[in-house]
Design a protein around this motif. Structure first.
Motif, PDB file in Angstrom:
ATOM      1  N   ARG A 120      12.258 -37.407 -12.346  1.00 38.21           N
ATOM      2  CA  ARG A 120      13.828 -36.654 -11.810  1.00 38.21           C
ATOM      3  C   ARG A 120      12.780 -36.249 -13.135  1.00 38.21           C
ATOM      4  O   ARG A 120      13.810 -35.002 -13.502  1.00 38.21           O
ATOM      5  CB  ARG A 120      14.912 -36.148 -11.563  1.00 38.21           C
ATOM      6  CG  ARG A 120      15.342 -37.536 -10.395  1.00 38.21           C
ATOM      7  CD  ARG A 120      16.566 -36.463 -10.429  1.00 38.21           C
ATOM      8  NE  ARG A 120      16.679 -37.456  -8.779  1.00 38.21           N
ATOM      9  CZ  ARG A 120      17.378 -36.793  -7.923  1.00 38.21           C
ATOM     10  NH1 ARG A 120      18.433 -35.845  -7.911  1.00 38.21           N
ATOM     11  NH2 ARG A 120      17.668 -38.160  -6.966  1.00 38.21           N
ATOM     12  N   ARG A 176       9.838 -39.718  -9.527  1.00 43.55           N
ATOM     13  CA  ARG A 176      11.262 -40.762  -9.278  1.00 43.55           C
ATOM     14  C   ARG A 176      12.482 -40.918 -10.503  1.00 43.55           C
ATOM     15  O   ARG A 176      13.555 -41.062 -10.071  1.00 43.55           O
ATOM     16  CB  ARG A 176      10.351 -42.170  -9.358  1.00 43.55           C
ATOM     17  CG  ARG A 176      10.045 -43.451  -8.076  1.00 43.55           C
ATOM     18  CD  ARG A 176      10.429 -44.501  -8.735  1.00 43.55           C
ATOM     19  NE  ARG A 176       9.716 -45.690  -7.349  1.00 43.55           N
ATOM     20  CZ  ARG A 176       9.240 -46.378  -7.189  1.00 43.55           C
ATOM     21  NH1 ARG A 176       9.791 -47.481  -8.618  1.00 43.55           N
ATOM     22  NH2 ARG A 176       9.355 -46.705  -6.007  1.00 43.55           N
ATOM     23  N   CYS A 228      14.506 -30.549  -8.128  1.00 48.05           N
ATOM     24  CA  CYS A 228      14.995 -31.795  -8.443  1.00 48.05           C
ATOM     25  C   CYS A 228      14.115 -32.744  -9.618  1.00 48.05           C
ATOM     26  O   CYS A 228      14.750 -33.209 -10.201  1.00 48.05           O
ATOM     27  CB  CYS A 228      14.406 -33.066  -7.534  1.00 48.05           C
ATOM     28  SG  CYS A 228      14.569 -32.468  -5.605  1.00 48.05           S
ATOM     29  N   ARG A 254      13.084 -34.982  -0.876  1.00 42.65           N
ATOM     30  CA  ARG A 254      15.178 -35.120  -1.568  1.00 42.65           C
ATOM     31  C   ARG A 254      15.785 -34.010  -0.597  1.00 42.65           C
ATOM     32  O   ARG A 254      17.113 -33.852  -0.072  1.00 42.65           O
ATOM     33  CB  ARG A 254      15.241 -35.692  -3.174  1.00 42.65           C
ATOM     34  CG  ARG A 254      15.067 -36.753  -3.817  1.00 42.65           C
ATOM     35  CD  ARG A 254      15.352 -37.152  -4.590  1.00 42.65           C
ATOM     36  NE  ARG A 254      14.605 -36.415  -5.797  1.00 42.65           N
ATOM     37  CZ  ARG A 254      14.120 -37.110  -6.844  1.00 42.65           C
ATOM     38  NH1 ARG A 254      14.178 -38.910  -6.271  1.00 42.65           N
ATOM     39  NH2 ARG A 254      13.244 -36.885  -7.276  1.00 42.65           N
ATOM     40  N   CYS A 255      14.913 -32.834  -2.067  1.00 46.65           N
ATOM     41  CA  CYS A 255      15.941 -31.614  -1.170  1.00 46.65           C
ATOM     42  C   CYS A 255      14.953 -30.704   0.283  1.00 46.65           C
ATOM     43  O   CYS A 255      15.561 -29.539   0.392  1.00 46.65           O
ATOM     44  CB  CYS A 255      15.840 -30.772  -2.260  1.00 46.65           C
ATOM     45  SG  CYS A 255      14.804 -29.782  -3.058  1.00 46.65           S
ATOM     46  N   CYS A 276       9.608 -31.475  -0.332  1.00 46.40           N
ATOM     47  CA  CYS A 276      10.259 -32.877  -1.272  1.00 46.40           C
ATOM     48  C   CYS A 276      11.282 -33.354  -0.284  1.00 46.40           C
ATOM     49  O   CYS A 276      12.371 -32.800  -0.290  1.00 46.40           O
ATOM     50  CB  CYS A 276      10.854 -31.995  -2.311  1.00 46.40           C
ATOM     51  SG  CYS A 276      12.715 -32.725  -3.724  1.00 46.40           S
ATOM     52  N   CYS A 299       8.718 -31.176  -7.484  1.00 41.34           N
ATOM     53  CA  CYS A 299       9.835 -30.292  -6.838  1.00 41.34           C
ATOM     54  C   CYS A 299      10.299 -29.710  -8.024  1.00 41.34           C
ATOM     55  O   CYS A 299      10.702 -29.862  -9.492  1.00 41.34           O
ATOM     56  CB  CYS A 299      11.010 -31.370  -6.430  1.00 41.34           C
ATOM     57  SG  CYS A 299      11.753 -29.850  -6.083  1.00 41.34           S
TER      58      CYS A 299
END
Length: 246
Positions: free
Chosen positions: A166, A164, A241, A218-219, A216, A238
């Motif tokens: 990062r 969360r 990230c 996000r990415c 991941c 990750c």
DNA sequence: AGGAGTGTTGTGGT
DNA sequence: CACCACAACACTCC
């Protein structure tokens, strides 16, 4: 069962035991003699992180569910003997399985610092930040699992918090910019309460973004999975990230 | 069937 | 004494 939010739920479920006399206590526990609890009045039941504390005049019992512990209230588990079973005068029964049961002395009981418990009303983020600043070489993945700093945080919460905010699990605490350190502390509590609500709704797992995940969200690149830090627990992270501060 | 894991503690070695 | 690696404990699920 084990992380702090689960204990918070248990504490709510055993509210009716407080003030009650214990009319029966037994089980396959070895560390204490359950007979000593019979006739005792339950003066209070507290939780501290992953600990369940049962206070009576004669003794204070500390229950830790470790990795495999479970409980049932007003029922038993088919074919299983509880580690400790307590029946209250009002008829309610608390059955504790596969947990560690210990007696703790009054001084230990009195020394519990609830300001370190992320689920507690007494939680003190400022103190947590101070403890972190005092250990600059500690890794972020170890810091979150340190029960003296983040009592109640377990491996799931660790992985989710780092994702969360990062932050790479191998970041050192001392290298984190002040706002990140603050975020680490604040999310340790915030995620624990999110965990609590999802656990209540039986939807915890579907909200995991990192723990036990392979990609991941996000990415979309693969997560790395490794046992990291002094604690040597599974980390899912990750590399793109989550920034590594050193 | 074997292995891993929401966790901690104790022991023994370096 | 500090730090470590590892074992032990105990249960369910994949």
């Amino acid at each position: 069962m084990p992380e702090g939010p689960s204990l918070y739920i248990l504490k709510e479920l055993v509210k009716d035991f407080t003030g009650q006399q214990i009319v029966r206590a037994d089980g396959n526990v070895r560390a204490i003699d359950p007979a000593r609890l019979v006739g005792q009045q339950i003066e209070a039941i507290h939780t501290w992180g992953k600990h369940l504390l049962i206070e009576t005049p004669a003794m204070v019992v500390r229950v830790h569910f470790l990795l495999f512990g479970t409980y049932r209230i007003d029922e038993g588990r088919e074919g299983k003997t509880p580690r400790l079973s307590i029946e209250a005068a009002n008829g309610h029964v608390l059955n504790l399985y596969a947990c560690q049961v210990r007696e703790i002395d009054r001084a230990t009981y009195a020394a519990y610092d609830f300001s370190a418990d992320v689920m507690s009303d007494a939680w003190d983020p400022k103190k947590a930040r101070k403890k972190l600043r005092a250990q600059p070489d500690m890794l972020a993945c170890d810091a979150l699992l340190d029960q003296d700093i983040f009592s109640g945080v377990g491996n799931i919460i660790k992985n989710e918090v780092l994702f969360r905010i990062r932050v790479h699990p191998l970041s050192t605490v001392g290298a984190l910019p002040a706002p990140k350190l603050r975020l680490l502390v604040d999310e340790a509590r915030q995620y624990s309460f999110d965990f609590l609500e999802w656990k209540r709704q039986y939807v915890l797992k579907q909200h995991w973004l990192a723990h036990a995940k392979r990609i991941c969200p996000r990415c979309q690149i693969p997560f790395l999975k490794a046992k990291l830090g002094r604690t040597n627990r599974r980390s899912f992270y990750c590399e793109r990230c989550q920034k590594r501060y050193t």
